[in-house]
Design a protein around this motif. Structure first.
Motif, PDB file in Angstrom:
ATOM      1  N   LYS A  43       0.815  -1.218   0.000  1.00  0.00           N
ATOM      2  CA  LYS A  43       0.000   0.000   0.000  1.00  0.00           C
ATOM      3  C   LYS A  43       0.849   1.267   0.000  1.00  0.00           C
ATOM      4  O   LYS A  43       0.319   2.363  -0.154  1.00  0.00           O
ATOM      5  N   GLY A  44       2.144   1.139   0.199  1.00  0.00           N
ATOM      6  CA  GLY A  44       3.019   2.311   0.242  1.00  0.00           C
ATOM      7  C   GLY A  44       2.949   3.048   1.566  1.00  0.00           C
ATOM      8  O   GLY A  44       3.242   4.232   1.642  1.00  0.00           O
ATOM      9  N   GLU A  45       2.569   2.356   2.623  1.00  0.00           N
ATOM     10  CA  GLU A  45       2.471   2.966   3.948  1.00  0.00           C
ATOM     11  C   GLU A  45       3.839   2.957   4.632  1.00  0.00           C
ATOM     12  O   GLU A  45       4.794   2.361   4.142  1.00  0.00           O
ATOM     13  N   ASN A  46       3.910   3.611   5.783  1.00  0.00           N
ATOM     14  CA  ASN A  46       5.167   3.706   6.525  1.00  0.00           C
ATOM     15  C   ASN A  46       5.644   2.336   6.987  1.00  0.00           C
ATOM     16  O   ASN A  46       4.859   1.514   7.436  1.00  0.00           O
ATOM     17  N   LEU A  47       6.941   2.145   6.883  1.00  0.00           N
ATOM     18  CA  LEU A  47       7.612   0.940   7.369  1.00  0.00           C
ATOM     19  C   LEU A  47       8.804   1.367   8.215  1.00  0.00           C
ATOM     20  O   LEU A  47       9.369   2.437   7.999  1.00  0.00           O
ATOM     21  N   THR A  48       9.165   0.526   9.153  1.00  0.00           N
ATOM     22  CA  THR A  48      10.407   0.792   9.876  1.00  0.00           C
ATOM     23  C   THR A  48      11.562   0.494   8.923  1.00  0.00           C
ATOM     24  O   THR A  48      11.406  -0.216   7.924  1.00  0.00           O
ATOM     25  N   ILE A  49      12.717   1.023   9.237  1.00  0.00           N
ATOM     26  CA  ILE A  49      13.877   0.781   8.383  1.00  0.00           C
ATOM     27  C   ILE A  49      14.228  -0.709   8.366  1.00  0.00           C
ATOM     28  O   ILE A  49      14.623  -1.255   7.339  1.00  0.00           O
ATOM     29  N   GLY A  50      14.021  -1.367   9.505  1.00  0.00           N
ATOM     30  CA  GLY A  50      14.278  -2.809   9.569  1.00  0.00           C
ATOM     31  C   GLY A  50      13.358  -3.590   8.651  1.00  0.00           C
ATOM     32  O   GLY A  50      13.796  -4.506   7.946  1.00  0.00           O
ATOM     33  N   SER A  51      12.074  -3.239   8.652  1.00  0.00           N
ATOM     34  CA  SER A  51      11.115  -3.913   7.772  1.00  0.00           C
ATOM     35  C   SER A  51      11.449  -3.647   6.305  1.00  0.00           C
ATOM     36  O   SER A  51      11.385  -4.548   5.466  1.00  0.00           O
TER      37      SER A  51
END
Length: 100
Positions: A43-51
């Motif tokens: 969906k292009g939503e926020n992810l953590t840098i780890g994810s």
């Protein structure tokens, strides 16, 4: 403020790599992933840098392909923080009505 990360292109790449594969099958194939992470990425939503890095590794994507080099970010300094507007403190209307 502009973001130097191209979310739309990353989401399109994830959808293209997982085309025809269900979220559960992807998790079975790549144990480091989870369904929520895959859904947010599609969906292009926020992810953590780890994810983000885990998805890139599992799907064989290059993380720097999604970096927008020409985007300038606003600098945060003490002056910019002190210049932010602050709401003035005023008594609440409810205190005037009931006296409680």
């Amino acid at each position: 403020m502009a973001d130097p990360f191209d979310r739309a292109r990353f989401a399109a790449s994830v959808r293209r790599r997982l085309d025809g594969i269900s979220g559960r099958r992807a998790v079975d194939a790549f144990p480091a992933l989870n369904i929520a992470m895959i859904s947010r990425a599609k969906k292009g939503e926020n992810l953590t840098i780890g994810s983000f890095l885990t998805l890139c590794k599992a799907l064989r994507l290059r993380p720097l392909d999604f970096y927008l080099a020409g985007v300038k970010r606003r600098r945060v300094t003490r002056k910019t923080i002190l210049d932010q507007t602050v709401t003035e403190r005023v008594p609440r209307e409810t205190r005037l009505l009931g006296g409680a």
